[in-house]
Design a protein around this motif. Structure first.
Motif, mmCIF file in Angstrom:
data_model
loop_
_atom_site.group_PDB
_atom_site.id
_atom_site.type_symbol
_atom_site.label_atom_id
_atom_site.label_comp_id
_atom_site.label_asym_id
_atom_site.label_seq_id
_atom_site.Cartn_x
_atom_site.Cartn_y
_atom_site.Cartn_z
ATOM 1 N N LEU A 44 51.741 36.086 46.154
ATOM 2 C CA LEU A 44 51.575 35.084 47.195
ATOM 3 C C LEU A 44 50.662 35.628 48.281
ATOM 4 C CD1 LEU A 44 55.240 33.797 47.500
ATOM 5 C CD2 LEU A 44 53.340 32.753 46.284
ATOM 6 N N SER A 45 49.911 34.716 48.888
ATOM 7 C CA SER A 45 48.966 35.100 49.929
ATOM 8 C C SER A 45 49.412 34.515 51.253
ATOM 9 C CB SER A 45 47.570 34.570 49.577
ATOM 10 O OG SER A 45 46.702 34.691 50.671
ATOM 11 N N THR A 46 49.317 35.305 52.303
ATOM 12 C CA THR A 46 49.693 34.833 53.633
ATOM 13 C C THR A 46 48.484 34.592 54.520
ATOM 14 O OG1 THR A 46 49.925 37.108 54.426
ATOM 15 C CG2 THR A 46 51.891 36.039 53.545
ATOM 16 N N ASP A 47 47.295 34.936 54.046
ATOM 17 C CA ASP A 47 46.114 34.817 54.895
ATOM 18 C C ASP A 47 45.099 33.806 54.386
ATOM 19 O OD1 ASP A 47 45.169 36.079 52.683
ATOM 20 O OD2 ASP A 47 44.475 37.888 53.704
ATOM 21 N N GLY A 48 45.477 33.043 53.363
ATOM 22 C CA GLY A 48 44.575 32.023 52.862
ATOM 23 C C GLY A 48 43.558 32.527 51.865
ATOM 24 N N THR A 49 43.601 33.813 51.499
ATOM 25 C CA THR A 49 42.613 34.333 50.565
ATOM 26 C C THR A 49 42.895 33.908 49.134
ATOM 27 O OG1 THR A 49 43.876 36.387 50.364
ATOM 28 C CG2 THR A 49 42.091 36.342 51.978
ATOM 29 N N GLY A 50 44.126 33.525 48.876
ATOM 30 C CA GLY A 50 44.479 33.041 47.546
ATOM 31 C C GLY A 50 44.402 34.136 46.509
ATOM 32 N N GLY A 51 43.848 33.813 45.365
ATOM 33 C CA GLY A 51 43.770 34.764 44.269
ATOM 34 C C GLY A 51 44.052 34.059 42.967
ATOM 35 N N SER A 52 43.957 34.795 41.873
ATOM 36 C CA SER A 52 44.238 34.222 40.563
ATOM 37 C C SER A 52 44.669 35.350 39.642
ATOM 38 C CB SER A 52 43.004 33.506 39.995
ATOM 39 O OG SER A 52 41.956 34.444 39.754
ATOM 40 N N ALA A 53 45.205 34.975 38.497
ATOM 41 C CA ALA A 53 45.615 35.945 37.487
ATOM 42 C C ALA A 53 45.141 35.457 36.131
ATOM 43 C CB ALA A 53 47.129 36.138 37.483
ATOM 44 N N GLY A 54 44.650 36.379 35.324
ATOM 45 C CA GLY A 54 44.314 36.051 33.944
ATOM 46 C C GLY A 54 42.902 35.597 33.704
ATOM 47 N N SER A 55 42.042 35.614 34.731
ATOM 48 C CA SER A 55 40.661 35.201 34.514
ATOM 49 C C SER A 55 39.972 36.192 33.586
ATOM 50 C CB SER A 55 39.914 35.131 35.848
ATOM 51 O OG SER A 55 38.569 34.760 35.643
ATOM 52 N N GLY A 56 39.331 35.682 32.537
ATOM 53 C CA GLY A 56 38.672 36.550 31.573
ATOM 54 C C GLY A 56 39.620 37.290 30.660
ATOM 55 N N ALA A 57 40.847 36.768 30.498
ATOM 56 C CA ALA A 57 41.836 37.436 29.645
ATOM 57 C C ALA A 57 41.350 37.513 28.198
ATOM 58 C CB ALA A 57 43.171 36.715 29.727
#
Length: 806
Positions: free
Chosen positions: A416-429
């Protein structure tokens, strides 16, 4: 071993595994529901329905619609809506106003009675909005200030025009209406030192009172109940609703606290003796991810007391945010999740408390599939909007006469992000063929099959997964044009110690299959393979003076492409079995005996079948127009299948289909069986074996342990993960007693799951020690662990040989 060849034609025998091609039916995998609810913009609430716009499965919205409590919605105005040509609205009434800019006409549509009436605005007047059967307009001074407000109505077919007037210098100071109910409008006034919010009698047009102490901004709201009139400015730090009794506007003020801020404003309504409030949803992901669905709908008693949560999530929409109903309630879209979303009504119960009832369900919006990877039937896809942030999910698929998809499960999700930067998981898996998936994460690679078994493999520099097969992952960069020093690393997940980097080399095209690592050869126009365990090599000539920019390998097939600026374009597939070169177009993905590629010009996803070597045929898998990025379709190298996302970036379905090309016989492409076991070991008193196969084995694979005389000591059921098998032996015989010290053998027997080809048999030796003392079998966290991998046996003795070869 060197097998240099120039691509000549050699004899080839068609095996039984390579029978006539059949085309299996496709499998459609509908996208799960999107995490966020479908936007539903409420504009007005009447007694028999509401005016709204709903988002379609695309990002577009429907036309304005009147949705009755029962029955089908009716389109109001143009479809699609054109806010430049028409202004459509209403307020707490069954009457909807449609103002047409071109001819300055207003149509009042009574949705309950099914009637309508039209009139043209008087000259010099500007349309503002429709409130019940009253249309509010404004006239202007030469200096572009509001001169006066007007209330227009049709009476017996005649248009009446009532100006808004005040006494003692009190007058309308803006065209804006801050709130309304069936009998009054709240407007901005000047000329009264006690306040800036004036109340207008809709019947007479007279300003009958001013809310004392009130000020206005661009965000001021005015709300009404049968008893109270209140004002609220949510933007500038005054987190209170100011309430006055309607029968005593000069009396004492009551306030009710409502949390609000400029960047996340609240909207309020009065229902009975309660202030109902809903805060805007934050514009970025936060530490309380479920709130991305909407803030809670709250109710605070006017007389004091605890605030109640009416709904866990609600979303504002339309002009007024919260929409009052003619009977004193309020409509809002909300629920516990996207699947529970509905238009709901808050109303007063007989005991004065508030109740919430569903008016109509709001269907969830289908999610969006992102990049896909597939191996041994294990299909993983990054879903961009079905979780609070883009996450990786998997399901097992079976492709054949009756294709099916198994249960979807989470592989990885971002923190989880608290600063709005977000993120993702699994890109290019990248699917590894053993039930796990690898993708670049920070300075290295994360490998996992579900969230609880993740392991991070450190690697120098940055990059991505270039290729992978079982225990080996090629990480960093592939072919890179231009200047710069780019590196490529082969990572051995089973290498002892924390440093899993087996070798580091200059970036180039590369592929790995089992233990074989393919790279451009030492001379231009050649390709070289090195066994990552033994260091032995083989090579072949492309028949072209070029350096490969892409290499892919599956079993006997090596697919190469030359596409560098300095070389003439060329591509093909080398058959290691027949030592022949097959002419195959570039830009595809290699499977067992075929290549899949997207022809953007023709708008087709095509399969090029060359499994017979003697002929090459092409057929269409799907019609896909526009651009299809390579990571939006995947070929199963460890089985038979193609998965693709036909509508990239749009909500909808994913599809998968069997290739229809016969598969090669089942083979072991990498094995890691231990050669000894010490039954007195305090840390690893168990024999472990792992085998990476070329495709999945059928259930029932077994490992048989025999003594030196050939007698069966123990029969073990192999554990299957993807196209990999594992087995573990605690040194005990079938009767539970420890086996004596000495030599033993193991034999793995596996049948191909797809029924194509012969049964596979592999064997090896085990030396048992430690049986003379007290055995202390210890369940090591190797093969029996969820990771599926056994004890590491170092191959450091081969290190120099391996690096010299590469």
């Amino acid at each position: 071993m060197a097998l240099a060849a120039a691509g000549g034609t050699l004899p080839f025998l068609l095996t039984s595994a390579h029978a006539a091609t059949t085309v299996p039916p496709p499998l459609t995998i509908d996208a799960p529901d999107r995490y966020l609810p479908r936007p539903y913009n409420l504009e007005s609430a009447g007694t028999v329905g509401d005016l709204n716009q709903t988002q379609l499965d695309s990002d577009a919205f429907t036309a304005y619609r009147w949705s009755p409590v029962s029955g089908d919605p009716q389109t109001v105005g143009k479809d699609p809506a054109d806010t430049f040509a028409e202004r459509i609205g209403g307020h707490a009434s069954d009457v909807v106003g449609v103002y047409t800019v071109a001819d300055r006409s207003v149509e009042l549509k009574d949705m309950k009675a099914g009637t309508s009436a039209r009139f043209t605005l008087p000259e010099g007047q500007t349309y503002y909005g429709t409130f019940g059967e009253t249309v509010v307009t404004a006239t202007w001074t030469a200096g572009s200030d509001v001169d006066s407000l007007h209330l227009l109505r049709l009476r017996d077919g005649q248009l009446t025009d009532t100006p808004v007037t005040g006494e003692n210098g009190v007058r309308a100071a803006s065209y804006k209406v801050l709130g309304a109910d069936a009998g009054q409008l709240a407007i901005i006034v000047s000329g009264d030192p006690t306040g800036q919010v004036g109340l207008v009698d809709l019947a007479t047009g007279e300003i009958t009172g001013v809310l004392k102490g009130s000020w206005v901004s661009g965000f001021t709201q005015v709300v009404f109940s049968e008893t109270y009139a209140g004002w609220f400015d949510p933007a500038y730090g005054d987190e209170k609703v100011h309430l006055l009794r309607r029968d005593a506007l000069g009396g004492a003020e009551t306030t009710v606290g409502v949390a609000s801020a400029y960047e996340q404003r609240s909207f309020v309504a009065l229902v009975g003796d309660w202030v109902v409030s809903l805060r805007q949803t934050e514009s970025f992901r936060n530490s309380d991810a479920p709130k991305d669905r909407g803030e809670p709908l709250l109710a605070s008693p006017i007389g004091g007391g605890a605030t109640r949560t009416l709904l866990p999530h609600g979303r504002l929409g339309g002009t007024y945010g919260l929409n009052p109903t003619p009977d004193g309630g309020v409509l809002v879209a909300g629920g516990s999740s996207a699947g529970d979303w509905a238009v709901r009504k808050v109303s007063v119960r007989a005991d004065g408390s508030l109740g919430v009832s569903a008016v109509r369900a709001v269907a969830p919006k289908p999610g969006t599939y992102g990049t896909v990877t597939l191996a041994a039937g294990d299909l993983a896809v990054q879903e961009t909007d079905t979780n609070y942030l883009p996450s990786l999910y998997k399901r097992h698929i079976e492709l054949g006469d009756t294709p099916s998809a198994g249960k979807r499960s989470l592989v990885a999700e971002p923190p989880l992000s608290t600063d709005g930067t977000g993120g993702s998981a699994g890109s290019g898996a990248y699917a590894l063929g053993d039930g796990t998936f690898a993708y670049a994460k920070g300075p290295g690679i994360e490998v996992l099959s579900h969230p609880d078994d993740a392991s991070v493999l450190a690697a120098p520099g940055g990059g991505q997964v270039v290729d992978a097969s079982g225990r080996y992952v090629v990480y960093g960069y592939g072919y890179m044009s231009g200047f710069g020093q780019y590196q490529q690393h082969v990572i051995d997940r089973e290498k002892s110690g924390d440093d899993k980097v087996l070798l580091t080399r200059a970036a180039s095209a590369a592929a790995v299959w089992g233990t074989t690592f393919w790279t451009p050869g030492d001379t231009k126009g050649t390709v070289k393979a090195t066994d990552l365990k033994s260091g032995t090599t083989e090579s072949f000539s492309l028949g072209k003076e070029c350096t490969p920019t892409d290499l892919q390998a599956v079993g006997r097939w090596v697919y190469w492409t030359c596409d560098a600026y300095s070389d003439l374009p060329a591509s093909g597939v080398w058959d290691r079995t027949t030592q022949r070169m097959i002419d195959v177009p570039k830009g595809g993905k290699l499977g067992d005996g075929y290549v899949v590629l997207h022809d953007g010009t023709a708008g087709k996803l095509q399969l090029v079948d060359f499994h017979t070597v003697d002929s090459v045929t092409t057929r269409t898998l799907a019609d896909i127009t526009g651009f299809l990025a390579p990571n939006y379709y995947a070929v199963d190298r460890f089985g038979d299948g193609v998965a693709y996302v036909p509508e990239r970036g749009k909500p909808g379905a994913m599809r998968a289909v069997g290739s229809g090309v016969p598969t090669s016989p089942l083979a072991g492409i990498e094995a890691h069986p231990e050669t000894s076991v010490d039954l007195q070991s305090a840390t690893d008193a168990r024999w472990d074996g792992s085998w990476q196969l070329s495709k999945p084995a059928a259930p029932g694979a077994q490992v048989v342990i025999k003594d030196a005389g050939g007698k069966v000591v123990r029969t073990l059921d192999a554990v299957q993960r993807g196209a990999a098998l594992t087995a573990a032996w605690d040194g005990k015989r079938s009767n539970g007693k420890l086996s004596p010290n000495g030599p033993y053998t193991w034999e793995l027997t596996a049948t191909p799951q797809d029924g194509q080809g012969a049964q596979l048999k592999l064997s090896g030796a085990i030396t048992v020690t430690g049986a003379g003392g007290k055995a202390t079998p210890n369940a090591s966290n190797h093969l029996a662990a969820d990771s599926g991998y056994g004890a590491v046996r170092s191959h450091d003795s081969l290190a120099s040989r391996r690096e010299n070869a590469l």
